[in-house]
Design an enzyme around this catalytic site. Structure first.
Site, PDB file in Angstrom:
ATOM      1  N   CYS A  77       0.270  -1.490 -21.454  1.00 59.81           N
ATOM      2  CA  CYS A  77       0.072  -0.755 -20.435  1.00 59.81           C
ATOM      3  C   CYS A  77       0.824  -1.202 -18.954  1.00 59.81           C
ATOM      4  CB  CYS A  77      -1.457  -0.825 -19.837  1.00 59.81           C
ATOM      5  SG  CYS A  77      -1.881  -2.378 -19.545  1.00 59.81           S
ATOM      6  N   HIS A 134       0.950  -1.353  -0.050  1.00 61.91           N
ATOM      7  CA  HIS A 134       0.022   0.001   0.057  1.00 61.91           C
ATOM      8  C   HIS A 134       0.754   1.165  -0.054  1.00 61.91           C
ATOM      9  CE1 HIS A 134      -3.066  -2.644   2.260  1.00 61.91           C
ATOM     10  NE2 HIS A 134      -3.148  -2.831   0.936  1.00 61.91           N
TER      11      HIS A 134
HETATM   12  C1  PEP Z   1       0.425  -5.964 -16.060  1.00 63.87           C
HETATM   13  O1  PEP Z   1       0.249  -6.783 -15.570  1.00 63.87           O
HETATM   14  O2  PEP Z   1       1.355  -5.568 -17.067  1.00 63.87           O
HETATM   15  C2  PEP Z   1      -0.539  -4.802 -15.661  1.00 63.87           C
HETATM   16  C3  PEP Z   1      -0.591  -3.574 -16.358  1.00 63.87           C
HETATM   17  O3  PEP Z   1      -1.250  -5.007 -14.562  1.00 63.87           O
HETATM   18  P1  PEP Z   1      -0.779  -4.897 -12.941  1.00 63.87           P
HETATM   19  O4  PEP Z   1       0.556  -4.775 -13.076  1.00 63.87           O
HETATM   20  O5  PEP Z   1      -2.046  -4.266 -12.276  1.00 63.87           O
HETATM   21  O6  PEP Z   1      -1.078  -6.452 -12.845  1.00 63.87           O
END
Ligand code: PEP
Ligand code: MG
Length: 753
Positions: free
Chosen positions: A680, A367
């Site tokens: 992303c 967190h």
């Molecule tokens: C990822 O897995 O690349 C992603 C963007 O999701 P998170 O980092 O929240 O798992």
């Protein structure tokens, strides 16, 4: 037979004798010799020895009754060596019937300790830091009683305060490290990027009791009682919501209340006071005991309980000081030092004064780390031994570029970091100037730069960065920082605020991605052998659709007729996506039946994180309105390497033929079907990696806010066609990593990476 526990309880005078011995003046050595003699006599021990920690970390025999006097100042143990080292490491007593048989035992012939078998050692704790060890030994094999252990702990505590206090000066104890003063560098892990320079502020700093021995036990018992009653009343009041002081949820307060009324806790405090300690010293004493017991626990639940007790102990100390309030004044350049932080702790500090954060524990997904990144506060975590090495007010540096903390840095280090901070500030100013410049490559390809977000605080940065929308809104963050399950209204309110802040720019909401490393304290979850491969994300959503449906309903309500983009995490099969999409359609129909506005436009997409999908894109893509590649997870699964494990961090390179071929394949399939695709994962926010993604043909990148400026600068300097030719050739090769080659290529193309 003598009963040492009874001896101490019967004669509170022992603590007084020790105090008198220390206070009588004369050389420190003589006084300490007298102290160990008194302790040996009263504990009916043949040996009593005092070891103190030197500045280099070694433990030195400082005084002894029973061992060879010549060994004093000669016998030294390296950190972690011998039973004494073990006690320092554990921070708790060791009680052994036959010490020489213990695996950590280290035999020192100069001490003449051969005949002694029974061994009891306790740490001298000061503000949670072990500064020495007090040992008693007996010839006959036996285990010391609980009373004896407790008595020796009380003596050790009194002694620690005397040694560290005015009574014996640090000069007299030459070289003993009461408070660390040397420059030090500790290696940790990067949690939130940046650099900061400031002074250490200890989160919940331990309040060292000024007086340890009570002058009047009865009066002290009454003081303790009054403070406990006041504390209980305060917590009860909070729970009844009368006070408005703390917004913490019912559940957390309920736990506090349970502890505050806990008879065991109260009785331990009362016992300690009855044995002659002041109420404050009793709180510290019981706190040390809990720390020692629960601090070793591997179970996260138990460790959290320790946090509760620590908090309660601090509150009680404040009540004893006649001040029940929590608020703290920060210096202008505060670097917060903590073992770990709770969900809202960081937000309670004055953001304008908080320059950095150093954590002893935690993980980048903790967190505190999440909030630190959102607030753009540089943070380094997993700094082993941090709290033992730093004192309130020490100058410290947070170097979250390399993942290090500098404590009491030397002037040359200060100088070097100051100039790096300046360079960063200049670069930031340059990025700010680019804010409104659209990101076109030199050969005219538009690259859309989006931001990853998840908390209210992120919304402030949206405008600052010049991002063209939110490419990934991690809805689980709201759940992770809350102390109870956010209800429909709270969810709807957050999603509305996000859409309002985006002012018409696209926002892609990812449905709850819980499980794996994201666990909720208030949601009962089964322990899994392999959480990253377990019941998480969309799997949870489909098996227990009530939570997912509530969230979809909240998203539709928040959109109120505006366009809505929803994305599902960790889809591993087309069937899962089909089922998830059906839930969305169902919820839209449900809203319409009730006369509520359907989204003006609805886009439903999948994250590509499970490698299996790469070979089923022909089936998946026609069902989706868009996809987004979550490279954090995709690469973890491709290389079978835990993304949260620091040891794996540099083992496999995203800039390697297998990873890049997988990405190229996804991009090609999307281009062929005309499916909008973005990346992303974190790699989209690092210029060299982003360059590679652009070269592979990706035109939408979503990243942490701090990445937008540097990536935009890269895009503006990039010739996509030349980049594509270069990268495509490199990924055909047989090298394990092509990072260096891509870097050379980028330099050849005069790129800003
Ligand atoms: C990822 O897995 O690349 C992603 C963007 O999701 P998170 O980092 O929240 O798992
Ligand atoms: Mg993911």
């Amino acid at each position: 037979m003598a009963m040492p526990g009874a001896v101490i309880r019967g004669q509170r005078s022992l603590l007084r004798q020790i105090r008198e011995a220390v206070q009588r003046g004369g050389p420190a050595q003589e006084r300490l010799d007298m102290v160990v003699r008194i302790i040996a006599r009263s504990m009916v021990a043949e040996v009593c020895s005092l070891y103190m920690r030197r500045a280099g970390g070694e433990m030195e025999l400082f005084a002894t009754e029973g061992l060879a006097p010549d060994a004093v100042h000669l016998t030294r143990m390296r950190p972690g060596e011998g039973l004494v080292g073990e006690i320092m490491r554990l921070g708790r007593p060791l009680n052994l019937a036959d010490a020489p048989n213990h695996p950590a035992f280290s035999y020192r012939p100069e001490t003449g300790e051969d005949p002694y078998h029974a061994f009891l050692g306790v740490p001298l704790l000061r503000g949670g830091r072990a500064i020495g060890v007090l040992v008693v030994q007996n010839r006959t094999e036996r285990v010391y009683t609980e009373d004896e252990v407790e008595d020796l702990q009380i003596i050790a505590m009194v002694l620690a305060e005397m040694v560290a206090g005015e009574l014996i000066s640090e000069d007299e104890l030459s070289g003993v490290e009461i408070t660390p003063h040397r420059p030090e560098r500790i290696k940790g892990a990067r949690f939130a990027d940046g650099l900061a320079l400031g002074v250490a502020v200890l989160h919940e700093p331990p309040v060292a009791p000024s007086q340890l021995l009570a002058d009047d036990v009865v009066a002290e018992e009454a003081r303790l009682k009054t403070a406990i009653v006041a504390l209980q009343a305060q917590i009860d009041e909070m729970l009844e919501g009368q006070h408005g002081l703390v917004e913490a949820s019912y559940e957390v307060l309920e736990t506090y209340r349970m502890f505050a009324h806990d008879r065991g806790w109260n009785r331990s405090l009362e016992d300690a006071v009855r044995n002659g300690l002041t109420a404050e010293a009793a709180v510290e004493r019981v706190r040390s005991e809990h720390r020692a017991r629960l601090g070793q626990a591997r179970d996260p639940y138990l460790r959290e309980r320790l946090h509760d007790f620590e908090d309660l102990a601090d509150r009680l100390l404040r009540h004893l000081a006649g001040d029940g309030h929590v608020a703290r004044n920060l210096p202008d350049d505060a670097i917060l030092i903590a073992r770990n932080l709770g969900p809202a702790d960081l937000l309670e500090y004055d953001r304008t004064k908080l320059k950095g954060l150093l954590l002893e524990e935690g993980s980048p997904a903790s967190h505190a780390a999440i909030v630190a990144r959102a607030l753009d506060i540089p943070c380094v975590g997993r700094l082993t031994g941090l709290r033992d090495r730093v004192s309130e007010g020490d100058p410290v540096i947070v170097d979250a570029e390399t993942g290090e903390a500098y404590l009491r840095p030397r002037p040359d280090v200060l100088q070097a970091i100051s100039s790096r901070i300046e360079v960063r500030a200049q670069r930031r100013a340059e990025f700010a100037r680019l804010r409104d410049t659209p990101a076109f490559t030199r050969d005219g390809v538009k690259v859309t730069l989006l931001m990853n977000a998840g908390l209210d605080v992120d919304l402030e940065t949206l405008a600052e960065t010049g991002a063209e929308g939110i490419g990934l809104f991690r809805t689980e963050f709201q759940f992770m920082v809350a102390e109870e399950l956010p209800r429909f209204n709270a969810q709807t309110a957050l999603y509305s605020r996000v859409l309002d802040a985006a002012g018409g720019m696209p926002v892609t909401f990812r449905t709850l991605d819980l499980g794996g490393d994201k666990v909720l304290p208030y949601l009962e979850a089964e322990r899994e052998e392999n959480p990253a491969l377990g019941w998480r994300a969309i799997r949870m959503g489909l098996d227990r659709p009530a939570l997912l449906r509530l969230q979809l309903r909240a998203l539709i309500a928040a959109a109120r007729g505006r366009p809505l983009r929803i994305m599902f995490p960790l889809v591993a099969s087309v069937d899962e996506f089909r089922a998830a999409r059906a839930l969305v359609d169902h919820e839209v129909a449900w809203a319409q039946r009730r006369g509520r506005a359907a989204p003006a436009r609805l886009d439903v997409g999948a994250m590509i994180e499970a490698p299996a999908l790469i070979w089923h894109l022909d089936a998946l893509l026609p069902m989706t309105d868009f996809v987004s590649v979550g490279t954090n997870d995709l690469l973890q699964y491709l290389f079978a390497a835990d993304r949260g494990n620091a040891r794996m961090a540099d083992r496999y390179d995203p800039l390697s033929p297998p990873a890049l071929r997988a990405l190229a394949q996804i991009q090609a399939a999307c281009e062929e079907t005309g499916t909008p695709v973005s990346v992303c994962g974190e790699m989209a926010g690092r210029p060299l990696e982003a360059f590679t993604l652009v070269a592979l043909g990706f035109e939408r990148l979503s990243m942490p806010p701090a990445g937008i400026g540097p990536v935009k600068q890269m895009v503006l300097s990039c010739d996509r066609e030349a980049a594509r030719r270069g990268v495509m050739a490199l990924i055909k090769g047989s090298a394990g990593s092509v990072r260096n080659e891509i870097e050379t290529l980028a330099r050849k193309l005069y790129l800003s990476v």
